[in-house]
Enzyme design. Sequence first.
Site, mmCIF file in Angstrom:
data_model
loop_
_atom_site.group_PDB
_atom_site.id
_atom_site.type_symbol
_atom_site.label_atom_id
_atom_site.label_comp_id
_atom_site.label_asym_id
_atom_site.label_seq_id
_atom_site.Cartn_x
_atom_site.Cartn_y
_atom_site.Cartn_z
ATOM 1 N N HIS A 82 -53.779 -116.867 47.361
ATOM 2 C CA HIS A 82 -53.682 -117.601 46.095
ATOM 3 C C HIS A 82 -52.367 -118.359 46.045
ATOM 4 O O HIS A 82 -51.305 -117.810 46.325
ATOM 5 C CB HIS A 82 -53.733 -116.618 44.922
ATOM 6 C CG HIS A 82 -53.593 -117.295 43.591
ATOM 7 N ND1 HIS A 82 -54.668 -117.846 42.929
ATOM 8 C CD2 HIS A 82 -52.519 -117.530 42.814
ATOM 9 C CE1 HIS A 82 -54.262 -118.394 41.809
ATOM 10 N NE2 HIS A 82 -52.951 -118.221 41.707
ATOM 11 N N ASP A 161 -59.151 -113.506 30.215
ATOM 12 C CA ASP A 161 -58.120 -114.466 30.640
ATOM 13 C C ASP A 161 -58.408 -115.852 30.079
ATOM 14 O O ASP A 161 -57.485 -116.549 29.658
ATOM 15 C CB ASP A 161 -58.028 -114.513 32.171
ATOM 16 C CG ASP A 161 -56.975 -115.508 32.620
ATOM 17 O OD1 ASP A 161 -55.796 -115.311 32.250
ATOM 18 O OD2 ASP A 161 -57.312 -116.494 33.286
ATOM 19 N N ARG A 168 -52.512 -118.991 24.770
ATOM 20 C CA ARG A 168 -51.125 -119.151 25.237
ATOM 21 C C ARG A 168 -50.747 -120.627 25.329
ATOM 22 O O ARG A 168 -49.621 -121.017 25.029
ATOM 23 C CB ARG A 168 -50.964 -118.494 26.620
ATOM 24 C CG ARG A 168 -50.945 -116.976 26.549
ATOM 25 C CD ARG A 168 -51.139 -116.374 27.924
ATOM 26 N NE ARG A 168 -50.139 -116.821 28.868
ATOM 27 C CZ ARG A 168 -50.337 -116.943 30.185
ATOM 28 N NH1 ARG A 168 -51.510 -116.658 30.714
ATOM 29 N NH2 ARG A 168 -49.370 -117.345 30.969
ATOM 30 N N SER A 183 -52.490 -112.730 34.258
ATOM 31 C CA SER A 183 -53.553 -113.736 34.323
ATOM 32 C C SER A 183 -53.998 -113.974 35.776
ATOM 33 O O SER A 183 -55.190 -113.937 36.091
ATOM 34 C CB SER A 183 -53.016 -115.035 33.690
ATOM 35 O OG SER A 183 -53.825 -116.120 33.980
ATOM 36 N N LYS A 187 -57.587 -112.215 37.742
ATOM 37 C CA LYS A 187 -58.628 -112.984 38.442
ATOM 38 C C LYS A 187 -58.757 -112.531 39.899
ATOM 39 O O LYS A 187 -59.847 -112.452 40.443
ATOM 40 C CB LYS A 187 -58.296 -114.485 38.385
ATOM 41 C CG LYS A 187 -58.471 -115.066 36.975
ATOM 42 C CD LYS A 187 -58.303 -116.566 36.948
ATOM 43 C CE LYS A 187 -56.874 -117.024 36.981
ATOM 44 N NZ LYS A 187 -56.226 -117.305 35.720
#
Length: 447
Positions: A82, A161, A168, A183, A187
Site C-alpha cells: 500500500h 471508514d 473527517r 483508516s 482497509k
Amino acid sequence: MRMYDLIMKKRNGGALNEEEIHFLIQEYVDGNIPDYQMSAFLMAVYFQGMTEEETLAMTLEVAHSGDMVDLSAIKGVKVDKHSTGGVGDKTTLIVGPMAAACGVKVAKMSGRGLGHTGGTVDKLEAIPGYRTTLSREEFFQVVNQTGISVIGQSGNLTPADKKLYALRDVTATVDSIPLIAVSIMGKKLAAGSDCIVLDVKTGSGAFMKTAEDSLALAREMVAIGENAGKRTVALITNMDIPLGNCIGNSLEVLEAVETLRGNGPEDLTDVCVELAANMLYLAGKGEMEICRQMVLRVLGNGQALERLAVMVEAQGGDSRMIRNPQLLEKAPLIYPVRAPRSGYITHMDTENCGIASAMLGAGRETKDSRIDYSAGIVLERKTGDFVEKGQVLAQFYASDEKLFAAAEERFLHAVVIGNEKPERQPLIYARVTRDGVVNGYKTAGKE
Ligand code: URA
C-alpha cells in the site's frame, strides 16, 4: 453506554476500552450516533491522540464493519502493498509483477486518483480492455493462474471508514496520525492478505509533509498490522520530488513497462526493488539481501515484465500494449515547458506538479470527472539538475491546447531555480519493522 461520556473521556485525555470502541463504531455505522457527536469525538482524538490499544481496537472494528475478504482459495503467501499516495507513483504496476515473478501471491485492491495524486486503477484502465472489476471467483482464479491480480475496491468493504472519512473531510480531522492509521489499516486488514508492505510517502507531494510525521504514521501502522497478526513493514520514501519522470496514466504505464525492461529511471527502479524485496522478505523467501537479488534477477531476465503482460491478458486487457508500449494512446498535442532562467532546480513542489498534470486532463476535479488517459507530463529535469534559460524542463501532453497555459503557470510556480546546487535528498528515509527503525540507506537525485 452513552456517546456523551465517551466524548468526555477522550476530551479529558482518557483511553477507551474495547467495549467502548465497539459501541462507538457499531452504533455510528448503524446510524444511532449522529454526525455531530462523532465529529466532537474525532476532534478530541485529533488533540488527545489514541493509545496503541485503542488504535488496534478501532482498526479491527473498522475492518469488521463490512465484508472481510477471505483469500484462502488462493494458494501460497499473499502479500499486499500500500502506498499512502503521491505524484508519478506507478510502483504497484512494477512491484506487484516483480513479487509475483518471485513466487509471492499478490491479490490487490487499489484505488483511483483524486486531487493531485494518481491511482493505480486509473492507470490500469489506460490499457484498452483491462477490467478492474472482477467477481471474487475471477479475482481468485487470476491470482492462482498468474500470481497477481489488481482490481478496484469492490463489495461492502469497511463502510465505517467510508462514513468516518467523509466526516473527517469536512471537520478538519483528516490529518490525525492515529485516524489515518486506523483508516488505512482497517482497509488492509479487510482485504485479507497475510503480510503488508507499506510505502509511506513523505514530502511536498505526500499526505505527510515531514519525515517525522511519516515516521510516526509508519510506526503506528506497523504496530497495528503486527498486533493484528499480519507481518508488516513500512518504508518511508521520498515524495518531495516526483517519482520517475512520467506523470499521467498512459505515460506512467509506459514508464512502468520501461522499468520492468530494466530501462527505468534510477529512483523509481530503486524504490520498486526495495518494496518488492520487502514483500519477499515478509513472505519468508530469505534475508533481505537474498530477496533483493531475487527481484533483480526477475527484472533482468524479463520474467517480471511477463507477469504484468499475463495479468493484463487475464483481465481482458490488450497485452500487446505491454509488450510494445509505444502502442498506448498518445496525446495529440505536445508542448515543451522551458526554464525561465539558468540555474539549479533546488525544489519541486510536487503536489503542484501533480495538479499541473491533472489540469492537462490526467486527473479529476470531482469524483465524476472523466480523465484523459493520454494526458500528463514527462519531466526532462528534476531537483538537483542544472538548466540553461530556455532549455526544456518538461513536455506537456494534452488533447486541448487551451489547457497548456494554466498548467504551465502552475508548474513553473512549483519549480524553484536557484544558484546553489541543492543537497541530495534521501530516496528511502527509513525502514520500520516490529523490531524498530533503520534509518535511510539510499539517496535521490543525481550526483
Ligand atoms: N488514506 C486513507 O485511506 N485514509 C486516510 O485517512 C488518509 C489517507
